[in-house]
Structures are given as structure tokens and as C-alpha cells.
Write a protein that holds these residues in place. Structure first.
Motif, short mmCIF file in Angstrom:
data_model
loop_
_atom_site.label_atom_id
_atom_site.label_comp_id
_atom_site.label_asym_id
_atom_site.label_seq_id
_atom_site.Cartn_x
_atom_site.Cartn_y
_atom_site.Cartn_z
N SER A 95 24.53 35.34 36.37
CA SER A 95 23.80 36.16 37.33
C SER A 95 24.17 35.78 38.73
CB SER A 95 22.29 35.98 37.14
OG SER A 95 21.91 36.40 35.85
N ALA A 96 23.92 36.69 39.65
CA ALA A 96 24.26 36.43 41.04
C ALA A 96 23.42 35.30 41.58
CB ALA A 96 24.03 37.69 41.87
N SER A 116 20.91 41.39 38.93
CA SER A 116 21.91 41.66 37.91
C SER A 116 21.26 42.40 36.75
CB SER A 116 22.55 40.35 37.43
OG SER A 116 23.66 40.61 36.59
N GLN A 154 29.97 38.72 40.37
CA GLN A 154 28.96 37.76 39.96
C GLN A 154 28.48 36.89 41.12
OE1 GLN A 154 30.43 35.56 36.44
NE2 GLN A 154 31.94 37.20 36.19
N GLU A 160 26.47 45.55 42.27
CA GLU A 160 26.46 46.09 40.92
C GLU A 160 25.18 46.88 40.72
OE1 GLU A 160 25.38 44.01 37.22
OE2 GLU A 160 25.61 42.14 38.35
N ALA A 219 21.99 47.03 38.97
CA ALA A 219 21.14 46.11 38.23
C ALA A 219 19.97 46.86 37.61
CB ALA A 219 20.63 45.00 39.14
N HIS A 231 28.98 45.49 32.67
CA HIS A 231 28.30 45.69 33.94
C HIS A 231 28.95 46.86 34.67
CE1 HIS A 231 26.00 41.79 34.08
NE2 HIS A 231 26.85 41.55 33.10
#
Length: 715
Positions: free
Chosen positions: A73-74, A478, A551, A584, A586, A669
Motif C-alpha cells: 500500500s502507499a 489503495s 505504490q 490509482e 482506490a 490495480h
């Protein structure tokens, strides 16, 4: 007035290692994987503020397969919700903590910490430190950099008795000498063959002599897209890494030789298809669209009559900090003419002479013709590069002779911006003030709606109506997977402990991406493929690896803002490069069987819809996004900034599927990238795609994107 914010439960242990000021927590605790149902939370509760001097979070142990978060996860910063909060803020819970695959918090890591071949450390705000900058300047810099302003390189190759000069005047010739670092011979890349093969994928039949002499908005955008894609492709086939072998110059020279350019005919005044506020990251981009013809000199001029002996006038100038220009006033520019080596203390220093571009400036003063002004500003993402902003039309009002820093005569010209033009440079100046003090901007509701869950704050802004915020949802950066997809064959992980590198055939991730790393060091996607394979949770490379771009969290200062007629939207305070990763999508991965939820969800991303690819992807093999698994993402209750991105019939953002693998487990993703350069505060939009057959009319909604290409509806 404070607003209650839901926060995950975790224990704390006091220590003397990490100082944290003004921390707070709630008396009410919640399970880390729970999402409160509407009405189950007392939204009138007030934060209980308990200052803690030292704090280290202790997170719960791994719960095995029941973990709700996706791998890698970020990163986040553990911080309390930032205020002050205005009265009447609608229910809004923007705080959720991202866990890694083993339920440990992922520490933030600078995106550019690994650069080939010399690392550059960055501070938290994205700038290179002084020590790392000096070190990198004695080596080779990455090919993403423009490398010069006006007429000089901003790098030097080092290991020589005399460093390369970095202050040559506008229009002066480049000097060479034996002091240049000698490199071992490398195989020469056949740029001609590479360019011909690449350009054959595009429809270039429209580049007739008429389009070359005078373009339009579509033509300008298409030329810039082709240029940028070719510039990104060249380094993938060039193993030398020599700063002198610059892909930006090669790409520009190739296109201009082949006639793939527009507005080649010089003119006074505006350039068709180029709008005030447009941004460019390379001087060659100015050339191929006809905004400023010289690739190095700061003054472009035109013969008004057929004979070269007749008067010449200035048509455009580039002011980018190489001279003693004064640009503090957004409507006035004090511009220094070219020549004289006025910034370097050497034997070549001299007074400036009235010749070439300087004569053109003097003539324009007397004739009063319009002059295009391009301002070069520091690129905060790339410390050695610049962003060139077209600031509109100016007229020269006066000139005088001044003494430069070294005592030589310098010609100065005062240019005044013509009134009633859209703001460009002044907007950039305003953003600088907001970065220093966000309270200086009227209309800010929250300085950071993520409550520290992202690398950079995401402000919430409304100067349209009285709405105080979006409806209830939990911020999570995420995807939340109930269970990963299964792969028929186990995936091999890479062993690149120092980060994946181009040309490394021992790297399995390099091989999966058709023997090309998909990203540059600045987070720009390089390959036009149907799938991007990023390093997975079992890979040994660090989080700041070039193959983990999506990421590493946000690298842009984004803003959720209230639109005039489409609810909330998303835009950026920072300029965005073409191909740059934005964010991204999420949310929660949902099953297709949950049809009742899907039909009532206005925040649903269906990767199985038909998405018309951007124009530059059409006709290119593997250019269209192909999804190996039926991915549905709901961001209604849990999501990030992407949930606020509106539909656009002529979008500036597109998406690509990104796959991260761990053995037989696959985590799919959706990553968003910029189609072209996006100026600050330009709304970010993407095409929502076409609905499944049979549901077209039921799902059709009125489109208000305002584009000249608007089709009137979306799904």
C-alpha cells in the motif's frame, strides 16, 4: 468548532526516539478493518486532545488471510486531521491507515532515491539536498531532464580540470575542448530506423504543407504527443547514458527533419493551437509547435520584408533565469538582451552588442509589435530541469543600458503584458504563496482531507456554493482486496535489492515488461503496453524502486474542488508531465454477483467496460488496456482522490492496468497517467467508458464536460 473523525485503533508505546507534536486520539475505538454503517457513529463527538511528547505506534499483528488491505500500500504519515474545521462541515471521515502485506506500516520513501547511475537523496518536500545535488552534478543525470535554460547545459561531466561553463549567453556558440570526460565507445543507436518504425504507427497523412505552416489545437497536441513518446522511447534503446546524447534533442531534430511539426511559418502575435498557460518541459517542444523557433537562443526574430537587410523584429523571448531578468511583477518583465557573457568572470566577458536578437528587440520597441513571452520556472520534481510557461503577448515599452554584476554594459528592456489575457505566470506566483501559507487562499475548507494518509496534503476547496464537503466516506490510498485473483502459473519475484535497473536480464520484472522498465525515474510511463507489471510484495527491491511507481503514493499536490455544475472535481497545484503517474483508483474490490450494490453505486469503476484509448494509443499493438480479471472497484464508502475525477469527452487522463504478483496470487490495480502536459489547476478528467450492451440507455447520463468534443452524454 471541531469535527469528530473516525480513526483506526492501535496502541502506543512511549519512547525517546520520535518526537511528535500536538498529537491526538479518540476515546472511541474501532476495529481496523471495520467500516461504520451510516448512523452508527456519533458525528457530533469532539476530538479529545491529549498532547503527547513522544510517540511510536504499535500496530496489531498479522491476521493472515483476513487482512483487508492489498500488498504494498502507499505510504502514509501518521498525523491528526488538520484544521481549522469550519462550522457546518458535512459528515466526512477522511482517515484510514494503510497496512502492508504483513500488516506493517509502509514507510514513506522518496520516488527518486534511486537514479542511474548516481543516487540523489530528497527531502520530504521533494527537493534534492545540497550535498546530493553537488554529487550528482559531477556525474551523469537522467535523460528526463531538459538540461538547459536559454542556451546552456545545467550539468557537467566531472573528472576534468575545467568544468563546463553553465552561463553562456543567449545565442552564443557552444564551446568544446579536451577537458570533456572521455567515455568508452558504445554501440550507436540507429535513431533513423527506430524513428521510422515508431512513426509508422501514427497517422501522419494530415501533415501537409498547410498543417506544417499553420496548425490548430488538435494538430499542436498531436505533434507534442508524438514528440514526447519518441523522446521517451529513445533512452530505452540507447545504452550509453551519456548526458550529451540527449533524447529531447534527438527527438526534436528527427521530427523537424521529417516535417512532423506545425506552425513552421514564423509570425508576429499568437500561434494557432497554442493557448496562454500551456506548459512545456523541453525547449524542443517550443520549436516543433512554432512557439519559439531557436532551440537554444532566448530571442526569436522575423524579417518583416523579403530582404535580410530590412528591419527585423522580435516575435518571442524565453526568460528562464540565465540572465539578470526581473520577473517579480506578473504583468511586467525586465528582460536582459543576449551576449557578452555577463554572468561569468572570465576573459571572454564583454559589453553586450547591438546585433541579431538585440537589434530585433530594439526595433520592436520602436514598432510596438506584440512579442510572445515564455517564462522558464524551476521544476520542483526535477531539480535540474525547468517548466516553460507561455505567458501571452507583451509589448516593449522602454530600454536602457545598465551595469551588470561584472561591470559590463547590459541592455535592459521593459515588457508590459497586454491586458485582458488569461492568467498564467501570475497563477504560478499565487500557488507559491498557497504552498507557503494555505490560509492565504480564500475558499479552503480543509488543508488536508486525507489527514496525513498521503505523502502530500490534498486540500478541499469551494468558492462556488455553501457545500462544506463531500458525503461520508473513509479515505484509503489503495485497493482493499477480500481475496486476490489466482494465477495459473506462479510468478517469479526479482532479487534487485538496490532497485530494478534498465537492461538487467536477471530481473524477472524487467523480463515481464517486454525487457523494458515501464517507468522513468520521474514516474513517467515509458512503454505503451496493455499491462504494466510492477514489482510485487515478495520482490526484494525497496519501495522506491523505479518499478513500484504506483505504490509510492502521491507525488503531486492535488486538490478536490467544487465545480460549477458537476459536483466535486480533482485538479493539481503542480504541473504534470505527459505520461506522469497521478494516482490509482482506490476502493473496495467487489464481486460481480453483488448486482444490487453495483446498480446503486455512482462511484464504481468497471475495468471491463469499453474504454476508447487515447489517440496516441490507437493503431499501436498492445496499446489498449486489456484486463485479465473482471475487476470492479467501489469507492462509495472507501476510496481516495480518484473518486472525485469527473468524466471528460476530451480527457487529459487515461488509465492502465497494473499487476502485482506474489506466487500464484495476483493483485490488479488501476493507475492513472497524464495524456499530455497538464498546467496547474486544470481539471483532471478521464473517459468513463461505454456501458455493457443492453444497458446503454438505462445508464446514459447528461455530460457537462464543456469540451468542444463533448458528445452530450456519458455512462
Amino acid at each position: 468548532m471541531s469535527v469528530g473523525i473516525v480513526q483506526n485503533s492501535f496502541d502506543f508505546m512511549f519512547t525517546d526516539v520520535i518526537p511528535v507534536a500536538n498529537c491526538c486520539y479518540l476515546e472511541q475505538e474501532m476495529d481496523s478493518e471495520s467500516i461504520p454503517a451510516s448512523g452508527s457513529v456519533d458525528k457530533n463527538r469532539v476530538l479529545t486532545i491529549k498532547p503527547l511528547r513522544y510517540l511510536v505506534p504499535m500496530f496489531p499483528p498479522s491476521s493472515g488471510s483476513s487482512s483487508f488491505s492489498s500488498p504494498q500500500s502507499a505510504p502514509f504519515v501518521c498525523a491528526p486531521p488538520t484544521g481549522p474545521f469550519p462550522p457546518g462541515l458535512s459528515p466526512f471521515y477522511p482517515h484510514q491507515i494503510p497496512y502492508g502485506v504483513d500488516n506493517t506500516i509502509q514507510s514513506p520513501a522518496p520516488l527518486n532515491a534511486i537514479r542511474n547511475p548516481t543516487p540523489i537523496s530528497r527531502s520530504a518536500n521533494g527537493h534534492a539536498s545540497k550535498g546530493s545535488r553537488r554529487k550528482s552534478m559531477t556525474r551523469v543525470t537522467v535523460s528526463e531532464e531538459d538540461g538547459y535554460s536559454d542556451s546552456h547545459d545545467q550539468t557537467d561531466l566531472g573528472n576534468s580540470s575545467r568544468k563546463r561553463k553553465v552561463g553562456r549567453p543567449r545565442g552564443s556558440k557552444k564551446k568544446t575542448g579536451s577537458s570533456r570526460l572521455v567515455k568508452k565507445p558504445s554501440p550507436e543507436v540507429d535513431i533513423e530506423t527506430l524513428a521510422n518504425n515508431f512513426l509508422s504507427s501514427f497517422n501522419l497523412s494530415g501533415f501537409t504543407s498547410t498543417r506544417r505552416d499553420e496548425g490548430d489545437r488538435d494538430c499542436v497536441s498531436y505533434v507534442l504527443t508524438i514528440y514526447d513518446l519518441l523522446r521517451r522511447k529513445i533512452p530505452q534503446h540507447d545504452d550509453t547514458k551519456d548526458v550529451s546524447r540527449r533524447p529531447d534533442l534527438k527527438a526534436g531534430a528527427t521530427l523537424m527533419t521529417k516535417g512532423i511539426r506545425t506552425n513552421a511559418k514564423k509570425r508576429v502575435g499568437s500561434v494557432p493551437g497554442v493557448e496562454i498557460g500551456d506548459i512545456f518541459f523541453f525547449r524542443m517542444e517550443l520549436c516543433v509547435v512554432g512557439l519559439h523557433s531557436p532551440s537554444m537562443a532566448g530571442i526569436d526574430y522575423l524579417n518583416l520584408k523579403a530582404s535580410p537587410d530590412e528591419d527585423i523584429v522580435a516575435v518571442s523571448i524565453v526568460s528562464s533565469g540565465g540572465y539578470e531578468d526581473n520577473d517579480e511583477d506578473g504583468d511586467v518583465l525586465i528582460y536582459s538582451s543576449q551576449g557578452g557573457n555577463i554572468n561569468k568572470n572570465d576573459k571572454d566577458s564583454s559589453d553586450q552588442k547591438l546585433e541579431r536578437g538585440n537589434i530585433a528587440l530594439e526595433n520592436s520597441l520602436h514598432k510596438g509589435n506584440e512579442v510572445r513571452v515564455i517564462r522558464g520556472l524551476k521544476d520542483l520534481v526535477n531539480p535540474t530541469g525547468k517548466v516553460y510557461v507561455y505567458d501571452g503577448l507583451y509589448t516593449i515599452k522602454e530600454s536602457w543600458i545598465d551595469k551588470g554584476k561584472l561591470g559590463h554594459n547590459v541592455s535592459k528592456y521593459k515588457l508590459v503584458r497586454i491586458k485582458n489575457q488569461p492568467e498564467a505566470f501570475k497563477l504560478w506566483k499565487s500557488i507559491q504563496l498557497w504552498n507557503d501559507n494555505i490560509s492565504a487562499r480564500n475558499g479552503v475548507i480543509l488543508p488536508d482531507l486525507t489527514s496525513g494518509a498521503e505523502n502530500f496534503p490534498v486540500s478541499l476547496f469551494n468558492n462556488v456554493d455553501n457545500e462544506k464537503g463531500p458525503a461520508y466516506f473513509m479515505y484509503f490510498p489503495s485497493l482493499k482486496y477480500g481475496k486476490p485473483f489466482s494465477s495459473s502459473q506462479p510468478s517469479q519475484s526479482c532479487n534487485c535489492r538496490g532497485g530494478c535497473q534498465p537492461g538487467d536480464d536477471n530481473c524477472h520484472c524487467f523480463q515481464k515488461n517486454e525487457r523494458n522498465l515501464p517507468y522513468s525515474s520521474l514516474g513517467v510511463v515509458l512503454s505503451i503496453n496493455s499491462m504494466i507489471y510492477e514489482c510485487g510484495p515478495s520482490c526484494l527491491c525497496p519501495l522506491n524502486c523505479h518499478n513500484r511507481i504506483s505504490q509510492a503514493g502521491l507525488k503531486l499536490r492535488l486538490e478536490v474542488f467544487r465545480t460549477n455544475d458537476r459536483g466535486w472535481g480533482l485538479r493539481s497545484w503542480d504541473p504534470i508531465r505527459a505520461g506522469a503517474f497521478i494516482c490509482e483508483y482506490a476502493g473496495e474490490v467487489v464481486d460481480e454477483s453483488e448486482s444490487s450494490i453495483i446498480d446503486q453505486d455512482d462511484y464504481l469503476f468497471d475495468a471491463n467496460r469499453f474504454y476508447e484509448p487515447p489517440e496516441f494509443m490507437r493503431g499501436i499493438p498492445n496499446g489498449c488496456s486489456k484486463i485479465p480479471f473482471p475487476l470492479l472497484i467501489s469507492s462509495k464508502n472507501v476510496g481516495n482522490v480518484a473518486r472525485f475525477m469527473n468524466h471528460g469527452c476530451d480527457p487529459n487522463v487515461y488509465w492502465q492496468p497494473v499487476l502485482r504478483e506474489k506466487g500464484n496470487e495476483c493483485y490488479l490495480h488501476v493507475a492513472f497517467f497524464a495524456i499530455g502536459h497538464v498546467p496547474p489547476l486544470k481539471e483532471l478528467t478521464f473517459n468513463y467508458g461505454s456501458a455493457p450492451s443492453g444497458k446503454d440507455e438505462l445508464m446514459k447520463k447528461k455530460c457537462l464536460c464543456g469540451s468542444s468534443k463533448c458528445r452530450g452524454y456519458y455512462y
